[in-house]
Scaffold this active site. Sequence first.
Site, PDB file in Angstrom:
ATOM      1  CB  SER A 170       1.364  -3.349  -4.032  1.00 24.70           C
ATOM      2  OG  SER A 170       0.791  -2.063  -4.145  1.00 24.70           O
ATOM      3  CE1 TYR A 183       2.992  -1.846   1.112  1.00 23.09           C
ATOM      4  CE2 TYR A 183       2.717  -0.893  -1.070  1.00 23.09           C
ATOM      5  CZ  TYR A 183       2.280  -1.738  -0.064  1.00 23.09           C
ATOM      6  OH  TYR A 183       1.125  -2.478  -0.242  1.00 23.09           O
TER       7      TYR A 183
HETATM    8  P1  NAD Z   1      -3.499  -5.360   7.228  1.00 16.16           P
HETATM    9  O1  NAD Z   1      -2.737  -4.399   8.067  1.00 16.16           O
HETATM   10  O2  NAD Z   1      -4.988  -5.367   7.296  1.00 16.16           O
HETATM   11  O3  NAD Z   1      -3.008  -6.846   7.523  1.00 16.16           O
HETATM   12  C1  NAD Z   1      -1.643  -7.149   7.621  1.00 16.16           C
HETATM   13  C2  NAD Z   1      -1.483  -8.520   8.231  1.00 16.16           C
HETATM   14  O4  NAD Z   1      -0.076  -8.759   8.407  1.00 16.16           O
HETATM   15  C3  NAD Z   1      -2.133  -8.655   9.608  1.00 16.16           C
HETATM   16  O5  NAD Z   1      -2.649  -9.959   9.756  1.00 16.16           O
HETATM   17  C4  NAD Z   1      -0.956  -8.444  10.552  1.00 16.16           C
HETATM   18  O6  NAD Z   1      -1.140  -9.063  11.823  1.00 16.16           O
HETATM   19  C5  NAD Z   1       0.142  -9.133   9.776  1.00 16.16           C
HETATM   20  N1  NAD Z   1       1.477  -8.726  10.192  1.00 16.16           N
HETATM   21  C6  NAD Z   1       1.956  -7.460  10.349  1.00 16.16           C
HETATM   22  N2  NAD Z   1       3.230  -7.521  10.791  1.00 16.16           N
HETATM   23  C7  NAD Z   1       3.556  -8.833  10.909  1.00 16.16           C
HETATM   24  C8  NAD Z   1       4.711  -9.528  11.321  1.00 16.16           C
HETATM   25  N3  NAD Z   1       5.817  -8.882  11.711  1.00 16.16           N
HETATM   26  N4  NAD Z   1       4.681 -10.887  11.328  1.00 16.16           N
HETATM   27  C9  NAD Z   1       3.556 -11.561  10.955  1.00 16.16           C
HETATM   28  N5  NAD Z   1       2.434 -10.946  10.545  1.00 16.16           N
HETATM   29  C10 NAD Z   1       2.440  -9.596  10.535  1.00 16.16           C
HETATM   30  O7  NAD Z   1      -2.993  -5.123   5.725  1.00 16.16           O
HETATM   31  P2  NAD Z   1      -3.654  -5.429   4.298  1.00 16.16           P
HETATM   32  O8  NAD Z   1      -4.114  -4.160   3.713  1.00 16.16           O
HETATM   33  O9  NAD Z   1      -4.585  -6.567   4.382  1.00 16.16           O
HETATM   34  O10 NAD Z   1      -2.348  -5.843   3.483  1.00 16.16           O
HETATM   35  C11 NAD Z   1      -2.005  -7.185   3.234  1.00 16.16           C
HETATM   36  C12 NAD Z   1      -0.998  -7.224   2.087  1.00 16.16           C
HETATM   37  O11 NAD Z   1      -1.593  -6.666   0.921  1.00 16.16           O
HETATM   38  C13 NAD Z   1       0.270  -6.425   2.351  1.00 16.16           C
HETATM   39  O12 NAD Z   1       1.392  -7.109   1.823  1.00 16.16           O
HETATM   40  C14 NAD Z   1       0.019  -5.144   1.583  1.00 16.16           C
HETATM   41  O13 NAD Z   1       1.222  -4.524   1.196  1.00 16.16           O
HETATM   42  C15 NAD Z   1      -0.749  -5.673   0.396  1.00 16.16           C
HETATM   43  N6  NAD Z   1      -1.555  -4.669  -0.297  1.00 16.16           N
HETATM   44  C16 NAD Z   1      -2.577  -4.012   0.345  1.00 16.16           C
HETATM   45  C17 NAD Z   1      -3.322  -3.077  -0.366  1.00 16.16           C
HETATM   46  C18 NAD Z   1      -4.476  -2.361   0.249  1.00 16.16           C
HETATM   47  O14 NAD Z   1      -5.014  -1.452  -0.371  1.00 16.16           O
HETATM   48  N7  NAD Z   1      -4.914  -2.738   1.433  1.00 16.16           N
HETATM   49  C19 NAD Z   1      -3.008  -2.786  -1.685  1.00 16.16           C
HETATM   50  C20 NAD Z   1      -1.956  -3.453  -2.290  1.00 16.16           C
HETATM   51  C21 NAD Z   1      -1.240  -4.390  -1.591  1.00 16.16           C
END
Ligand code: NAD
Length: 288
Positions: A170, A183
């Site tokens: 991130s 985080y």
């Molecule tokens: P999201 O909530 O849409 O998706 C998260 C995914 O992780 C889902 O498929 C969920 O089922 C799965 N998950 C959650 N807990 C779990 C567990 N215990 N075991 C297995 N799977 C599990 O989130 P997102 O926004 O797509 O984020 C995905 C990644 O990107 C994360 O690591 C997040 O930190 C990172 N990220 C997101 C953003 C953003 O703006 N959305 C920015 C920077 C980084």
Amino acid sequence: MVRSDTEHEDKAMTMNATTAPTATGTGRLLAGRRAIVTGSTSGIGLGIAEALAEAGADIVINGLGDLAAIEETRQALARRFQVKVQFVGADLAGAAGVEALIGEAEAAMGPTDILVNNAGIQFVSPIEEFPAAKWDAIIALNLSAAFHATRAVFAGMKARGFGRIINIASAHGLVASPYKSAYVAAKHGVIGLTKTVALEGAQHGVTANAICPGYVWTPLVEKQIAEQAAAHKISREAVIRDVLLAAQPNKAFATTAEIGALAVFLSSRNGASITGTALPVDGGWTAH
Ligand code: NAD
């Protein structure tokens, strides 16, 4: 010329070649590759799974959620991109779940060429009120799961002379924001892990890189808007304008397709020399 199966051997064999590296093009760059994408039932992980599948890779998707909806997603991916798609529903909150994912995925699909450690959760709270259990849960999924999964695939990748490990960190792996102690700590840790894995894989055709998105519009961000509104005591619109996109100079959310396209490039042969990096996809946020 007999073509070697491994990128490491390919590079050694073509060191004196006069031809330039192949252009990326729009073809099936990853045909024959096998990828595991953690947390790919939603959001960024699903976007990455789609992009890898479009590039021709067979995919194991993973995550939590409604099983019927996940099965629809699995079938749609396989149909749309004409690749094999399996689902392994392991919970990655502990080492045993991560090892089960890799074991079941490889039993179903074969050895892993590409591992994308994407599953992650968020919790927002001032540090003095931050629940200890939330700290543990975030470190377990956002940091430790990436270590356990890497550990499980690494020897095989090295032995085969090809591997791509992509950690979805991130912008918060590079800079901090208030109320996100666990985080930010986990994402900084993921970048450290990425560098170490890159050094250990460097002479074996195995690269490791962290992608560092700024804000991408996904369910995780949707949930944060409500939490941030409560923490800052401001409206939803004000959270989007003054909190989430305040530091993002282009004032736009990145898309899951953009993250997926970068994962495809890193996974391709043309990504061979990119390793140990933390690549921001953040509209200029971390340029401040
Ligand atoms: P999201 O909530 O849409 O998706 C998260 C995914 O992780 C889902 O498929 C969920 O089922 C799965 N998950 C959650 N807990 C779990 C567990 N215990 N075991 C297995 N799977 C599990 O989130 P997102 O926004 O797509 O984020 C995905 C990644 O990107 C994360 O690591 C997040 O930190 C990172 N990220 C997101 C953003 C953003 O703006 N959305 C920015 C920077 C980084």
